[in-house]
Design an enzyme around this catalytic site. Structure first.
Site, mmCIF file in Angstrom:
data_model
loop_
_atom_site.group_PDB
_atom_site.id
_atom_site.type_symbol
_atom_site.label_atom_id
_atom_site.label_comp_id
_atom_site.label_asym_id
_atom_site.label_seq_id
_atom_site.Cartn_x
_atom_site.Cartn_y
_atom_site.Cartn_z
ATOM 1 N N TRP A 1 6.111 8.710 8.513
ATOM 2 C CA TRP A 1 6.423 9.485 9.718
ATOM 3 C C TRP A 1 5.995 10.932 9.616
ATOM 4 O O TRP A 1 6.033 11.656 10.598
ATOM 5 C CB TRP A 1 7.934 9.431 9.974
ATOM 6 C CG TRP A 1 8.706 9.732 8.740
ATOM 7 C CD1 TRP A 1 9.240 8.808 7.866
ATOM 8 C CD2 TRP A 1 8.956 11.010 8.155
ATOM 9 N NE1 TRP A 1 9.814 9.442 6.794
ATOM 10 C CE2 TRP A 1 9.645 10.803 6.950
ATOM 11 C CE3 TRP A 1 8.677 12.322 8.535
ATOM 12 C CZ2 TRP A 1 10.059 11.830 6.109
ATOM 13 C CZ3 TRP A 1 9.070 13.365 7.706
ATOM 14 C CH2 TRP A 1 9.753 13.116 6.505
ATOM 15 N N ASN A 2 5.620 11.409 8.401
ATOM 16 C CA ASN A 2 5.368 12.856 8.292
ATOM 17 C C ASN A 2 4.033 13.284 8.891
ATOM 18 O O ASN A 2 3.890 14.391 9.382
ATOM 19 C CB ASN A 2 5.532 13.351 6.851
ATOM 20 C CG ASN A 2 4.606 12.659 5.887
ATOM 21 O OD1 ASN A 2 4.056 11.613 6.199
ATOM 22 N ND2 ASN A 2 4.422 13.228 4.731
ATOM 23 N N GLU B 1 -0.618 5.455 -1.490
ATOM 24 C CA GLU B 1 -0.467 6.926 -1.491
ATOM 25 C C GLU B 1 1.025 7.189 -1.513
ATOM 26 O O GLU B 1 1.687 7.072 -0.481
ATOM 27 C CB GLU B 1 -1.079 7.538 -0.220
ATOM 28 C CG GLU B 1 -2.564 7.345 -0.062
ATOM 29 C CD GLU B 1 -3.369 8.280 -0.948
ATOM 30 O OE1 GLU B 1 -2.773 9.154 -1.611
ATOM 31 O OE2 GLU B 1 -4.593 8.107 -0.990
ATOM 32 N N CYS C 1 3.490 15.215 1.352
ATOM 33 C CA CYS C 1 3.527 14.791 -0.053
ATOM 34 C C CYS C 1 2.733 15.710 -0.970
ATOM 35 O O CYS C 1 2.851 15.614 -2.182
ATOM 36 C CB CYS C 1 3.088 13.346 -0.194
ATOM 37 S SG CYS C 1 1.594 13.009 0.687
ATOM 38 N N LYS D 1 1.532 -1.189 10.676
ATOM 39 C CA LYS D 1 2.918 -0.912 11.067
ATOM 40 C C LYS D 1 3.232 0.561 10.836
ATOM 41 O O LYS D 1 3.305 1.014 9.699
ATOM 42 C CB LYS D 1 3.895 -1.745 10.226
ATOM 43 C CG LYS D 1 5.315 -1.627 10.739
ATOM 44 C CD LYS D 1 6.373 -1.918 9.707
ATOM 45 C CE LYS D 1 6.691 -0.753 8.845
ATOM 46 N NZ LYS D 1 7.291 0.409 9.553
ATOM 47 N N GLU E 1 11.545 14.983 -5.490
ATOM 48 C CA GLU E 1 10.868 15.517 -4.323
ATOM 49 C C GLU E 1 11.933 15.864 -3.276
ATOM 50 O O GLU E 1 12.683 14.986 -2.853
ATOM 51 C CB GLU E 1 9.922 14.438 -3.797
ATOM 52 C CG GLU E 1 8.835 14.954 -2.913
ATOM 53 C CD GLU E 1 7.858 13.858 -2.485
ATOM 54 O OE1 GLU E 1 6.719 14.198 -2.192
ATOM 55 O OE2 GLU E 1 8.252 12.666 -2.422
HETATM 56 P P1 ADP Z 1 10.086 7.731 3.534
HETATM 57 O O1 ADP Z 1 11.108 7.836 2.454
HETATM 58 O O2 ADP Z 1 9.113 8.829 3.552
HETATM 59 O O3 ADP Z 1 10.624 7.369 4.883
HETATM 60 P P2 ADP Z 1 9.303 5.026 3.143
HETATM 61 O O4 ADP Z 1 8.530 4.551 1.976
HETATM 62 O O5 ADP Z 1 10.713 4.572 3.273
HETATM 63 O O6 ADP Z 1 9.155 6.585 3.094
HETATM 64 O O7 ADP Z 1 8.546 4.691 4.499
HETATM 65 C C1 ADP Z 1 7.166 4.642 4.627
HETATM 66 C C2 ADP Z 1 6.804 3.419 5.419
HETATM 67 O O8 ADP Z 1 7.236 2.284 4.680
HETATM 68 C C3 ADP Z 1 7.468 3.321 6.775
HETATM 69 O O9 ADP Z 1 6.539 2.752 7.690
HETATM 70 C C4 ADP Z 1 8.606 2.373 6.528
HETATM 71 O O10 ADP Z 1 8.983 1.642 7.680
HETATM 72 C C5 ADP Z 1 8.000 1.435 5.529
HETATM 73 N N1 ADP Z 1 8.961 0.695 4.714
HETATM 74 C C6 ADP Z 1 10.197 1.073 4.298
HETATM 75 N N2 ADP Z 1 10.765 0.107 3.578
HETATM 76 C C7 ADP Z 1 9.884 -0.921 3.525
HETATM 77 C C8 ADP Z 1 9.881 -2.222 2.919
HETATM 78 N N3 ADP Z 1 10.918 -2.649 2.208
HETATM 79 N N4 ADP Z 1 8.786 -2.988 3.088
HETATM 80 C C9 ADP Z 1 7.731 -2.566 3.780
HETATM 81 N N5 ADP Z 1 7.677 -1.356 4.373
HETATM 82 C C10 ADP Z 1 8.725 -0.543 4.243
#
Ligand code: ADP
Length: 485
Positions: free
Chosen positions: A158-159, A257, A291, A182, A388
């Protein structure tokens, strides 16, 4: 040409599968909020296993024709997409502010940065050269082709809701791959808007599919599918590791990444004013939610007090406001969880002896704002020194010499960005070589560009995005042996 409407009202309720704007099979949706106000700006489908599978099938069906186009034909379509993104820069920026919160000038900048990947890879796609290799026997010839990897799954954060889409989709499409992407739940509209423009540019049905919904179910469906040949992920190290494991059964290629913990090192011979300005940029850009944002600031003891004061003064002047406010320089954090993490890191540091020279607490009561904060007297016992923070908090520690600060900089599982300020050429080169990270900025706090390889070492990730290397991640080598000649 009249502009395509790209507001949340126009984009709500549908995602893109096989060229059709559709809801979830069971009709479920979820709301998207403005992080500055907490108000609901729209809703998107909560898709699950069946919808994800439909998107994978659509990408697979579209693959032969897309891969079969000439590189020049794909180039033309991608260049139209690039032009449309720039024509719609203002609308895309406003949409981004509404769902992500960053100030409008930063959102405009990101849309431009995102568009630069489309232009870059439209060009690079024409240069996916193969090779011929001198053969060991006179009756054989050896050719090496570089071919599209196939259907790619992508999961984005989302950033940077716009640039992280194009940094993956543009090289994939330029290489001849098709994609199921996604976006993050907090910021799906920027991705859907980009997909509308891709459609208008002539990207054929099924080549770029955007699905919104349950991250766990969508992640499982993408990673377990034998049709998906590569997964490209940007996000947290924790989720990256989980996806890495999940891709083992189908032996997918992976681009990851992940998180960073960037050191920002100021030596005693640095250009002082330039270092302060760069620190302000490297730390507070995107409200600290990037990041490659500086996470640990090490300042030589000879400059430490003066530097801390100057940075605090500059940070204290940053205007915190709703991103649509023309004077805003700092937006909100993305959600309540992100705000809570920043509050905890700062409280922990203050309890263990750090001093806040400016900021230190939540800003206002509405939305997820936090005051731009400069902490001095930070030490390794504090969470902020290791984790972080992903927020507008500069944590300053003094150091005495090059060996010490190099060891501290490398004392982390991460290795994405690093920044060094010195006027000594030898030291600049030694530091750049000795710091364990994929990217080093010397005498600058801004390093992102589509022409250079972006990516991390250690637990910050696998592969590189952007640059000519970014195309390789979506290509396979095929060796052809022509015998009996
Ligand atoms: P942040 O902590 O920056 O929100 P995330 O890694 O949780 O980072 O999120 C980055 C992306 O990964 C988002 O699109 C989120 O929906 C997705 N995401 C989070 N959890 C899962 C998961 N278990 N499997 C696949 N995608 C995921």
């Amino acid at each position: 040409m009249s502009l395509i409407p790209l507001t949340p009202e126009h984009l709500s309720g549908h995602a893109l599968i096989g060229g059709q704007w559709v809801g979830a099979t069971d009709g479920a949706t979820f709301n998207v909020q403005n992080p500055a106000t907490g108000s609901v700006i729209g809703c998107v489908p909560r898709m699950g296993q069946a919808d994800t599978q439909a998107a994978i099938d659509a990408a697979n069906a579209a693959l032969p024709a897309w891969r079969g186009l000439s590189a020049k034909e794909r180039h033309r379509i991608l260049m139209r997409w690039h032009a449309l993104i720039l024509e719609h820069q203002e609308a895309l920026a406003e949409l981004m502010v509404a769902e992500q919160g960053k100030p409008l000038f930063e959102a405009r900048g990101e849309v431009g940065y995102g568009a630069s990947f489309v232009e870059w890879f439209a060009e690079e796609g024409k240069r996916a050269y193969g090779e011929t290799v001198p053969s060991g026997s006179a009756d054989r010839r050896i050719l090496v082709l570089r071919q599209a990897i196939g259907v790619v799954g992508a999961i984005t954060p989302w950033n940077l809701p716009s640039a992280m889409i194009t940094r993956k989709a543009a090289p994939a499409l330029a290489a001849g791959c098709t994609m199921v992407l996604k976006p993050a739940e907090d910021t799906p509209f920027s991705a859907l808007a980009l997909a509308r423009l891709a459609q208008a540019a002539g990207v054929p049905d099924g080549v770029l599919n955007i699905i919104t919904g349950d991250p766990v179910v969508i992640g499982q469906t993408l990673t377990s599918s034998p049709i998906v040949r590569k997964l490209s992920f940007t996000g947290s190290t924790q989720v990256g590791k989980l996806l890495y494991r999940a891709c083992a059964d189908t032996v997918k290629k992976l681009g990851l990444e992940l998180g960073g913990n960037a050191p920002f090192i100021v030596f005693e011979d640095a250009d002082f004013d330039a270092a302060v300005e760069a620190a302000l940029n490297a730390k507070f850009r995107h409200t600290g939610q990037n990041c490659v944002c500086a996470n640990r600031l090490y300042v030589h003891s000879a400059l430490y007090d003066r530097f801390a004061q100057a940075l605090a003064e500059a940070a204290g002047k940053l205007v915190v406001s709703n991103g649509m406010d023309p004077v805003a320089q700092q937006g909100p954090l993305i959600n309540a969880g992100a705000l809570q993490k920043v509050i905890e890191h700062v409280e922990d540091a203050l309890a263990k002896g750090a001093k806040a020279l400016t900021g230190g607490k939540r800003h206002g009561t509405q939305g997820h704002f936090f005051e731009p904060t400069v902490l001095r007297d930070v030490n390794p016992s504090m969470r902020i020194a290791h984790e972080e923070t992903f927020g507008p908090v500069a944590a300053l520690q003094p150091f005495e010499n090059e060996a010490e600060v190099t060891a501290w900089a490398n004392d982390t599982d991460y290795g994405l960005g690093a920044f060094v300020f010195t006027q000594n050429l030898g030291r600049a080169m030694r530091m750049a070589e000795n710091i364990e990270s994929g990217i080093v900025g010397v005498n600058t706090g801004i390093i992102s560009t589509e022409v250079a390889p972006f990516g991390g070492i250690k637990q910050s990730g696998l592969g590189r995005e952007g640059s000519r290397h970014g195309l390789d991640d979506f290509l396979e080598l095929k060796y052809i042996c022509l015998a009996g000649l």
